[in-house]
Design a protein around this motif. Sequence first.
Motif, mmCIF file in Angstrom:
data_model
loop_
_atom_site.group_PDB
_atom_site.id
_atom_site.type_symbol
_atom_site.label_atom_id
_atom_site.label_comp_id
_atom_site.label_asym_id
_atom_site.label_seq_id
_atom_site.Cartn_x
_atom_site.Cartn_y
_atom_site.Cartn_z
ATOM 1 N N MET A 1 41.322 38.709 40.929
ATOM 2 C CA MET A 1 40.769 39.255 42.160
ATOM 3 C C MET A 1 41.540 38.712 43.347
ATOM 4 O O MET A 1 41.856 37.529 43.422
ATOM 5 C CB MET A 1 39.289 38.858 42.301
ATOM 6 N N GLU A 2 41.858 39.569 44.282
ATOM 7 C CA GLU A 2 42.481 39.151 45.531
ATOM 8 C C GLU A 2 41.446 39.200 46.638
ATOM 9 O O GLU A 2 40.775 40.221 46.833
ATOM 10 C CB GLU A 2 43.657 40.058 45.881
ATOM 11 N N TYR A 3 41.307 38.096 47.367
ATOM 12 C CA TYR A 3 40.330 38.022 48.453
ATOM 13 C C TYR A 3 40.959 38.437 49.779
ATOM 14 O O TYR A 3 42.173 38.294 49.980
ATOM 15 C CB TYR A 3 39.788 36.598 48.570
ATOM 16 N N ASP A 4 40.113 38.907 50.679
ATOM 17 C CA ASP A 4 40.568 39.130 52.053
ATOM 18 C C ASP A 4 40.824 37.786 52.727
ATOM 19 O O ASP A 4 41.822 37.623 53.439
ATOM 20 C CB ASP A 4 39.517 39.908 52.855
ATOM 21 N N VAL A 5 39.923 36.831 52.492
ATOM 22 C CA VAL A 5 40.033 35.530 53.144
ATOM 23 C C VAL A 5 39.613 34.427 52.169
ATOM 24 O O VAL A 5 38.593 34.559 51.486
ATOM 25 C CB VAL A 5 39.124 35.435 54.397
ATOM 26 N N GLU A 124 48.814 32.418 47.657
ATOM 27 C CA GLU A 124 47.772 31.936 46.759
ATOM 28 C C GLU A 124 47.389 30.514 47.156
ATOM 29 O O GLU A 124 48.255 29.653 47.310
ATOM 30 C CB GLU A 124 48.250 31.944 45.305
ATOM 31 N N VAL A 125 46.097 30.279 47.327
ATOM 32 C CA VAL A 125 45.593 28.938 47.566
ATOM 33 C C VAL A 125 45.458 28.258 46.210
ATOM 34 O O VAL A 125 44.706 28.719 45.339
ATOM 35 C CB VAL A 125 44.235 28.967 48.296
ATOM 36 N N VAL A 126 46.179 27.171 46.049
ATOM 37 C CA VAL A 126 46.181 26.445 44.777
ATOM 38 C C VAL A 126 45.286 25.217 44.934
ATOM 39 O O VAL A 126 45.396 24.473 45.909
ATOM 40 C CB VAL A 126 47.607 26.006 44.394
ATOM 41 N N THR A 136 44.156 25.797 39.626
ATOM 42 C CA THR A 136 43.614 27.151 39.704
ATOM 43 C C THR A 136 44.088 27.800 40.990
ATOM 44 O O THR A 136 44.398 27.115 41.965
ATOM 45 C CB THR A 136 42.071 27.112 39.664
ATOM 46 N N ARG A 137 44.117 29.149 41.024
ATOM 47 C CA ARG A 137 44.675 29.868 42.161
ATOM 48 C C ARG A 137 43.721 30.935 42.664
ATOM 49 O O ARG A 137 43.001 31.563 41.878
ATOM 50 C CB ARG A 137 46.011 30.524 41.775
ATOM 51 N N LEU A 138 43.762 31.118 43.979
ATOM 52 C CA LEU A 138 42.998 32.182 44.621
ATOM 53 C C LEU A 138 43.957 33.005 45.465
ATOM 54 O O LEU A 138 44.478 32.527 46.477
ATOM 55 C CB LEU A 138 41.885 31.599 45.506
ATOM 56 N N ALA A 139 44.226 34.240 45.053
ATOM 57 C CA ALA A 139 45.093 35.126 45.822
ATOM 58 C C ALA A 139 44.335 35.646 47.035
ATOM 59 O O ALA A 139 43.138 35.944 46.956
ATOM 60 C CB ALA A 139 45.564 36.292 44.953
ATOM 61 N N THR A 140 45.023 35.773 48.154
ATOM 62 C CA THR A 140 44.324 36.141 49.385
ATOM 63 C C THR A 140 45.276 36.758 50.401
ATOM 64 O O THR A 140 46.505 36.638 50.274
ATOM 65 C CB THR A 140 43.650 34.898 50.006
#
Length: 393
Positions: A1-5, A124-126, A136-140
């Motif tokens: 999942m890619e987040y807006d923020v 990506e926030v790692v 872990t990663r958060l695409a944004t």
Amino acid sequence: MEYDVVVVGGGPSGATAAEDLARSGLTVALLDRAGRIKPCGGAVPPRMIADFHIPDSQIVAKIQTARMISPTGRHVDIPIENGFVGMVDREHFDEFLRTRAQEAGADRYAGTYTRIDRSGDRPEVVYRDKASGTETRLATKMIIGADGARSNVARDEVPGGDKIPYVIAYHEIIEAPLRTENYDPVRCDVIYDGAISPDFYGWIFPHGGQASVGMGSMVKSVDLKVATAALRETAGLTDCKTIRREGAPIPLKPLDRWDNGRDVVLAGDAAGVVAPSSGEGIYYAMVGGRVAATAVAAKLKTGRIKDLQLARKLFLREHGQVFRVLGAMQNAYYRSDERRERFVSLCHDIDVQKLTFEAYMNKKLVKARPLAHLKIGAKNLAHLSGLVSPLRT
């Protein structure tokens, strides 16, 4: 999942930004180091309670009087007319805000930010996951750095973000006694004494059945724990049970830049929005989170990079003058015990008392009584120039 923020940091600033963005329909991830409690006196003004819809259940005490104590032990009790100073316990208040953001639609993640990876199409926030310890990663699309003073996001992304000046604050949460000669459960004590802090102040703030006792200083040679022990002894609080001890940096001035000109905006302590002189930060952190959310939402809608500058512009438009006045007061009166003695003397003035707490409760300078301002200005100059004795009001 890619987040807006992705919002990094779940204190009052980050949680407010996450809630606002989620309520606007954007996809939001809130990353927080679960389990950390920031040292904080916990004071909040009525305006914050109203603006951010804080329920009465989060207010653990309502303070009716502020006592200013000088280096020689003289004190001035200032009644808080037509209002109060609210007290929150950060252990529960911050979690309340994070839960409210989650209920608004934000996804919560527990872990520690490590970096932002830009090797792909989207940043990506790692982070290191708290439960598993794995990376872990958060695409944004956008990132809000609300990870406190000495922010790692600011260090990595914003020019000058690693150079913010700060005070180290330390406090001990204790079991509060019943009313005593030196302790009142509806009174805040602020101690201006170089023996406690040579460049800031000490405090005793009631939290219902508990109390926060602490101090802050930029001077590296000051032993914060020893100074707090001395403060407790003077107040007759040595035998009270200590529940927890906490320390953390508090920034001293807003950064000159809050964004990276691309996809990152800072908020709260990470942007340096703690009031000079008082060290008040909760209200300004929440305002900082709100304007950061406004800037990010605008950038996502328009695509204009300059919209990221809205966060700093909106904040300083409303609060910049207050910060300048408080900064000048700190520079003038916190430099010596002789100046601190004069400051407490100035607090005897009824106009000073009324204008100070009207400004505190409403979060803006009071301009309705020009003669009172003129009188205060004259007294201020007389004290700073040494024309009057610090023992006079």
